[in-house]
Design a protein around this motif. Structure first.
Motif, mmCIF file in Angstrom:
data_model
loop_
_atom_site.group_PDB
_atom_site.id
_atom_site.type_symbol
_atom_site.label_atom_id
_atom_site.label_comp_id
_atom_site.label_asym_id
_atom_site.label_seq_id
_atom_site.Cartn_x
_atom_site.Cartn_y
_atom_site.Cartn_z
ATOM 1 N N ILE A 13 22.523 0.428 -52.546
ATOM 2 C CA ILE A 13 23.674 -0.103 -53.294
ATOM 3 C C ILE A 13 23.508 0.291 -54.765
ATOM 4 C CG2 ILE A 13 24.985 -2.186 -53.920
ATOM 5 C CD1 ILE A 13 24.914 -1.612 -50.861
ATOM 6 N N GLY A 14 24.413 1.107 -55.244
ATOM 7 C CA GLY A 14 24.407 1.504 -56.654
ATOM 8 C C GLY A 14 25.201 0.480 -57.450
ATOM 9 N N ALA A 15 24.478 -0.433 -58.083
ATOM 10 C CA ALA A 15 25.126 -1.435 -58.954
ATOM 11 C C ALA A 15 24.584 -1.206 -60.356
ATOM 12 C CB ALA A 15 24.805 -2.842 -58.457
ATOM 13 N N ARG B 296 25.376 7.225 -58.516
ATOM 14 C CA ARG B 296 26.605 8.028 -58.439
ATOM 15 C C ARG B 296 26.315 9.480 -58.836
ATOM 16 N NH1 ARG B 296 32.679 6.151 -59.681
ATOM 17 N NH2 ARG B 296 33.646 8.168 -59.761
ATOM 18 N N LYS B 297 25.552 9.661 -59.911
ATOM 19 C CA LYS B 297 25.309 11.026 -60.407
ATOM 20 C C LYS B 297 24.425 11.823 -59.445
ATOM 21 C CE LYS B 297 23.935 9.852 -64.528
ATOM 22 N NZ LYS B 297 23.492 9.834 -65.914
ATOM 23 N N TYR C 273 26.478 2.971 -51.141
ATOM 24 C CA TYR C 273 27.709 2.340 -51.637
ATOM 25 C C TYR C 273 27.586 2.044 -53.130
ATOM 26 C CZ TYR C 273 28.831 1.668 -46.724
ATOM 27 O OH TYR C 273 29.099 1.881 -45.406
ATOM 28 N N LEU C 274 28.736 2.003 -53.783
ATOM 29 C CA LEU C 274 28.759 1.690 -55.219
ATOM 30 C C LEU C 274 29.553 0.403 -55.445
ATOM 31 C CD1 LEU C 274 29.666 5.276 -56.526
ATOM 32 C CD2 LEU C 274 27.385 4.256 -56.439
#
Ligand SMILES: Cc1cc2nc3c(=O)[nH]c(=O)nc-3n(C[C@H](O)[C@H](O)[C@H](O)COP(=O)(O)OP(=O)(O)OC[C@H]3O[C@@H](n4cnc5c(N)ncnc54)[C@H](O)[C@@H]3O)c2cc1C
Length: 363
Positions: free
Chosen positions: A166-168, A176-177, A283-284
């Protein structure tokens, strides 16, 4: 019994704890302990195992909780503790257009908080069983059956494994990058300075100045201090910030020496197409996904709503489908904010709106 080589037999040392983490594979690895990360960790079903990687540092922020953010807590019967709330509260915003020399007041209700304390308080809701690692995620690799994340914590590198990632991790999301390099989003550099309050300033002022930024800047009173910040294009951002400060001083606001200077990247979706939720097992949530207002840069409420929705999505057969469907409203609101942008950011339209006095507080 497994003995740690360094302290020869004490099974409670840091290294031992990290070895134990290393050997485990979690259902979820969450990167980021801001509103999105903390809310996801709080809401993910307890049948899952999770590990949250976070930094215990101040996230550059105005620390204003919008009505949506206040509603989020009210709907869940959560009261903010006194120590999180900053002095003074805001019921209107002084809008200043420096270049066109215009000034108006608009009604806005914000709860002014200490952002560091707010994040710490939110992380207090993360369940005890969630593994917590204070450090920076430096490397993310997709493996055959999940992800491996390398974390730099207290000068040591450890690697944790998870089924889902989980990209938080906010506006400059490493997740994301790294995992979705083609999913670009418009970004600005945001710079803020804190000053002793030695001059009369509005509780909250929003400043526009086309000479120095196509975004905006702000002054926010924080007790006996004052925060001055703004968002700028990356090129010559520091110069633009200093120029803007000088131009604001002409309005009788004296800054003096800053007590603190901070900067970070700020995501500002150009279209709802720049909002990206993730795919497969990555997931973001929150600003990493692009859930931030392109007009006011308000992102705390959106981070909490999106992260809670994502956590709930894992109780369904198709998490991505659920997440997409149940964040449609958030995307729609961002679409409306995009429509509002020209009226705030185009000098011509802003002048027309401010001169007309529409929605402004009568003098
Ligand atoms: C200057 C500024 C002022 C703002 N003012 C407001 C405001 O007044 N009100 C409002 O609602 N919104 C404001 N926003 C927007 C708001 O701060 C964000 O949209 C919101 O905090 C997003 O929450 P998040 O949890 O998605 O990300 P964040 O709050 O950014 O949290 C992400 C966390 O992840 C951590 N992190 C990042 N990379 C890594 C890594 N590799 N390893 C470990 N940890 C990592 C970061 O340190 C951070 O703590 C402002 C933004 C900026 C830049």
């Amino acid at each position: 019994m497994i003995y740690c080589e360094k302290c020869l037999g004490k099974d409670c040392c840091d290294l031992f704890a990290k070895v134990k983490i290393k050997m485990r594979k979690f259902d979820f690895i969450i990167i980021g302990g801001g509103p999105a990360g903390a809310v996801f960790a709080k809401n993910i079903d307890e049948k899952y195992s999770s590990c949250i990687i976070y930094l215990n540092t101040q996230k550059p922020c105005g620390g204003l909780l919008s009505e949506d953010a206040q509603k989020y807590f009210a709907d869940r019967n959560i009261a903010l503790p006194q120590e999180v709330v900053a002095d003074s509260q805001i019921s209107c915003v002084d809008t200043i257009d420096i270049h066109q020399n215009l000034l108006r007041k608009y009604r806005r209700y914000y709860l002014n908080v200490d952002r560091l304390k707010f994040d710490e308080w939110l992380r207090g809701f993360v369940p005890e069983k969630t593994e917590k690692i204070c450090g920076t995620a430096t490397k993310i690799t997709k493996t055959d059956d999940g992800v491996a994340v390398t974390v730099l914590s207290n000068g040591e590198e450890i690697t944790v494994f998870g089924k889902y990632l989980i990209g938080a991790d906010g506006g400059d999301s490493t997740v994301r990058k790294n995992i979705f390099p083609d999913k670009k989003i418009r970004r600005y550099v945001s710079i803020q300075q804190l000053f002793e309050l030695n001059t009369a300033v509005p509780s909250y002022a929003c400043i526009f100045d086309e000479k120095t930024t196509e975004c905006c800047a702000w002054i926010i009173k924080k007790g006996d201090k004052m925060l001055f910040g703004g968002a700028f294009e990356a090129k010559n951002c520091r110069e633009s910030f200093d120029n803007l400060k000088e131009r604001v001083e002409k309005y009788g606001i004296h800054f003096g020496e800053p007590i603190m200077t901070e900067a970070c990247m700020l995501a500002r979706p150009k279209s709802t197409g720049q909002i990206f939720l993730g795919e497969d097992n990555v997931y973001l949530a929150g600003e990493a996904a692009g859930f931030v207002s392109p007009s006011s840069f308000e992102g705390i409420s959106r981070a909490m709503y999106s992260a809670e929705t994502l956590a709930k999505a894992f109780n369904t057969k198709n998490p991505l489908k659920y997440y997409k469907r149940h964040t449609a409203y958030l995307r729609f609101v961002i679409f409306l904010k995009l429509l509002k942008c020209p009226f705030m950011y185009s000098p011509f339209l802003r002048k027309a709106v401010m001169k007309s006095g529409i929605c402004a507080v009568k003098k």
